[in-house]
Scaffold this active site. Sequence first.
Site, short mmCIF file in Angstrom:
data_model
loop_
_atom_site.label_atom_id
_atom_site.label_comp_id
_atom_site.label_asym_id
_atom_site.label_seq_id
_atom_site.Cartn_x
_atom_site.Cartn_y
_atom_site.Cartn_z
N SER A 133 39.18 46.95 29.49
CA SER A 133 39.76 47.29 28.19
C SER A 133 38.98 48.38 27.46
O SER A 133 39.57 49.35 26.95
CB SER A 133 39.80 46.05 27.31
OG SER A 133 40.55 45.04 27.94
N CYS A 193 40.13 41.16 31.15
CA CYS A 193 41.20 40.69 30.28
C CYS A 193 42.54 40.65 31.00
O CYS A 193 43.23 39.64 31.01
CB CYS A 193 41.29 41.58 29.03
SG CYS A 193 42.73 41.21 28.02
N CYS A 252 42.14 37.04 29.73
CA CYS A 252 43.05 36.71 28.62
C CYS A 252 44.52 36.60 29.04
O CYS A 252 45.19 35.63 28.67
CB CYS A 252 42.97 37.79 27.53
SG CYS A 252 41.36 38.46 27.26
N LYS A 309 45.35 33.89 31.77
CA LYS A 309 44.98 32.62 31.13
C LYS A 309 46.04 32.18 30.11
O LYS A 309 46.47 31.04 30.08
CB LYS A 309 43.60 32.78 30.47
CG LYS A 309 43.08 31.61 29.67
CD LYS A 309 43.54 31.52 28.24
CE LYS A 309 43.40 32.75 27.40
NZ LYS A 309 42.07 33.07 26.94
N TYR A 331 34.50 28.74 25.43
CA TYR A 331 35.90 29.20 25.43
C TYR A 331 36.59 28.87 26.77
O TYR A 331 37.64 28.27 26.81
CB TYR A 331 35.96 30.73 25.32
CG TYR A 331 35.72 31.36 24.00
CD1 TYR A 331 36.78 31.86 23.25
CD2 TYR A 331 34.44 31.54 23.50
CE1 TYR A 331 36.58 32.52 22.05
CE2 TYR A 331 34.23 32.20 22.30
CZ TYR A 331 35.30 32.69 21.58
OH TYR A 331 35.09 33.33 20.40
N GLU A 383 39.54 26.05 27.51
CA GLU A 383 40.87 26.59 27.79
C GLU A 383 41.37 26.09 29.15
O GLU A 383 42.51 25.61 29.27
CB GLU A 383 40.84 28.13 27.76
CG GLU A 383 40.65 28.65 26.34
CD GLU A 383 40.67 30.17 26.22
OE1 GLU A 383 40.88 30.65 25.11
OE2 GLU A 383 40.44 30.87 27.22
N ASP A 391 31.62 44.14 26.96
CA ASP A 391 30.77 42.99 27.26
C ASP A 391 29.43 43.37 27.88
O ASP A 391 28.48 42.58 27.81
CB ASP A 391 31.49 42.03 28.22
CG ASP A 391 32.65 41.30 27.55
OD1 ASP A 391 32.94 41.60 26.37
OD2 ASP A 391 33.27 40.45 28.21
N HIS A 425 57.28 27.20 2.98
CA HIS A 425 57.51 25.78 3.22
C HIS A 425 58.75 25.55 4.08
O HIS A 425 59.74 26.24 3.89
CB HIS A 425 57.68 25.08 1.86
CG HIS A 425 57.81 23.61 1.96
ND1 HIS A 425 56.75 22.80 2.32
CD2 HIS A 425 58.88 22.79 1.78
CE1 HIS A 425 57.16 21.54 2.33
NE2 HIS A 425 58.45 21.51 2.02
N GLU A 464 50.95 26.90 5.36
CA GLU A 464 50.95 26.83 3.90
C GLU A 464 49.75 26.06 3.36
O GLU A 464 49.33 26.24 2.22
CB GLU A 464 52.26 26.22 3.36
CG GLU A 464 52.47 24.77 3.69
CD GLU A 464 53.80 24.23 3.13
OE1 GLU A 464 54.16 24.55 1.99
OE2 GLU A 464 54.49 23.49 3.87
P1 NDP Z 1 30.49 30.59 26.43
O1 NDP Z 1 29.20 31.25 26.16
O2 NDP Z 1 31.54 30.53 25.40
O3 NDP Z 1 30.20 29.08 26.88
C1 NDP Z 1 29.32 28.78 27.91
C2 NDP Z 1 29.22 27.28 28.01
O4 NDP Z 1 28.43 26.95 29.14
C3 NDP Z 1 28.56 26.66 26.79
O5 NDP Z 1 29.21 25.47 26.49
C4 NDP Z 1 27.14 26.42 27.28
O6 NDP Z 1 26.54 25.33 26.66
C5 NDP Z 1 27.35 26.11 28.73
N1 NDP Z 1 26.20 26.45 29.57
C6 NDP Z 1 25.53 27.61 29.60
N2 NDP Z 1 24.54 27.56 30.50
C7 NDP Z 1 24.57 26.32 31.02
C8 NDP Z 1 23.78 25.64 31.98
N3 NDP Z 1 22.75 26.23 32.58
N4 NDP Z 1 24.09 24.36 32.26
C9 NDP Z 1 25.12 23.75 31.65
N5 NDP Z 1 25.92 24.35 30.74
C10 NDP Z 1 25.63 25.61 30.43
O7 NDP Z 1 30.99 31.25 27.77
P2 NDP Z 1 32.39 31.25 28.51
O8 NDP Z 1 32.02 31.39 29.94
O9 NDP Z 1 33.23 30.10 28.11
O10 NDP Z 1 33.07 32.57 27.98
C11 NDP Z 1 32.35 33.80 28.03
C12 NDP Z 1 32.77 34.71 26.92
O11 NDP Z 1 34.06 35.18 27.18
C13 NDP Z 1 32.85 34.02 25.57
O12 NDP Z 1 31.63 34.10 24.89
C14 NDP Z 1 33.92 34.79 24.87
O13 NDP Z 1 33.32 35.82 24.14
C15 NDP Z 1 34.76 35.35 25.98
N6 NDP Z 1 36.05 34.64 26.06
C16 NDP Z 1 36.90 34.70 25.01
C17 NDP Z 1 38.11 34.04 25.05
C18 NDP Z 1 39.03 34.10 23.88
O14 NDP Z 1 38.85 34.94 23.03
N7 NDP Z 1 40.01 33.20 23.78
C19 NDP Z 1 38.52 33.28 26.22
C20 NDP Z 1 37.55 33.27 27.25
C21 NDP Z 1 36.36 33.93 27.16
P3 NDP Z 1 25.88 25.44 25.20
O15 NDP Z 1 26.99 25.52 24.24
O16 NDP Z 1 25.06 24.21 25.08
O17 NDP Z 1 25.06 26.69 25.23
#
Ligand code: NDP
Length: 456
Positions: free
Chosen positions: A19, A47, A52, A55, A181, A185, A307, A440, A445
């Site tokens: 993107s 994406c 995105c 998904k 995220y 999802e 990213d 409404h 709302e």
């Molecule tokens: P996130 O950073 O959102 O979540 C990662 C998850 O993995 C967290 O819950 C984290 O736990 C856990 N985690 C990380 N390291 C470990 C580990 N070593 N052992 C166990 N658990 C672990 O990453 P995602 O992969 O879900 O998504 C990446 C990015 O992509 C997001 O930050 C977002 O910006 C983007 N995205 C956006 C979407 C949208 O806009 N709808 C959809 C999908 C992705 P903890 O919370 O404890 O750190």
Amino acid sequence: MPTSAPVHDYDLFVIGGGSGGVRAARIAGSHGARVAIAESDRYGGTCVIRGCIPKKLFAYAGSFSGLFEDAAAYGWEVAPPRFDWATLVRNTSDRVAHLESIYRRLLDGAGCAIFDHRARLVDRHTVQVGDKRVTASRIVIATGARPFVPDAPGIEHAIVSDDAFHLDPLPERIVIVGGGYIAVEFASIFHNLGCRVTLVHRGEHVLRGFDVDVRQALTGHLAESGMTLRMENTVTGVEKQPSGQLEVALSEDQPVRADAVLCATGRVPNTSDLGLERAGVELAPSGAVVVDEYSQSSVPNIYAVGDCTNRVNLTPVAIREGHALADSLFGGNPRPVDHEAVPSAVFSAPPVGAVGLTEDEADERGYDVDVYTSNFRPLFHSMTGRRVKDFMKLVVDAESGRVLGAHMVGEDAPEIMQGFAVAVKMGARKADLDATTAIHPTSAEEFVLMREKRAR
Ligand code: NDP
């Protein structure tokens, strides 16, 4: 007087056709720059190809299952529905291919030279792309991020979100690791498509970084939906059984049997093996390209967007960064990208929408805040009998009355939040929401009807 020949082959070389990269290339081309772009996989990036878009299409597929059940309350008799995973995979893949072709057409239309090869920097002006070596005055790194998988014995049996769009067959039981995220999802998608989902997360609540009430509300919804939550747990090993099933060992619970394990444990910038160090580009310990507010790296003619810079990792942000950069370099309109109050949505079931500060962030920034919340059963479910409640929250600066944050968990939250994001960005005050007439009957709302401050 003859004009002197350009020093470099291109004015701009973009590495990465996602993107951010495509937007930078296209806009630079439309400003008259001589642009080239290289992508070793498919144009459209995460994406469009494996994020995105597919998904959301899968989330739409999942949303039918609840509707089929709810239809009875509205008088519909629906024959037992049958879901065909192969049709969803095929149609989604066709849609993605179509979007990819549009991306190529847009690049072509903007006069960009398109390379279907991996590109690496040779030095700060030279790029090796396939078996060609070309030079450019300016270079943009837009290589995105890739899934991070934590170490554990047998973790090689796990898949990542890239693979989830092509599973064959649809697993009957799936373990999803993570609470961000992607984890919530896909947990919602697979649950709605009829898989038995176990979500394993190391924290107490999902969605770290979101408002604490949103996190609690969504964690509660996921548990009530019937999927199994194994919170405050980590995967300590994955063992493949002779039957092909996977046995997933957990730190705090009994092992779980599954047909697939999906690791959604975050993403890391895609910056290795690009020749960045050789060109002198500074990288953060995370591997992210260090950039200033104009997306300029430590090497003045090398820039990075999206990213791979690990700023706000969302498609629309990457697009804005790419666009602002092209305008800054070639459009006579230099400007930084504003990363404040970026709205975002999580397409879980139910979805989440949010913009601005969480209550904790507002406290940390020293605001004296008023908090307004609303918890209500949406009209639709007053007929279905489902014990579903929507949740909404406003975080307001007590002194100025400005709305610092708006948060929602509930049907249509992403659609509703886009409009409120405009209001928050414009500096709307609680009094402005109070002065706005409700539409409404809607769920939205509630945002203009909240009157009672919550005790803090
Ligand atoms: P996130 O950073 O959102 O979540 C990662 C998850 O993995 C967290 O819950 C984290 O736990 C856990 N985690 C990380 N390291 C470990 C580990 N070593 N052992 C166990 N658990 C672990 O990453 P995602 O992969 O879900 O998504 C990446 C990015 O992509 C997001 O930050 C977002 O910006 C983007 N995205 C956006 C979407 C949208 O806009 N709808 C959809 C999908 C992705 P903890 O919370 O404890 O750190």
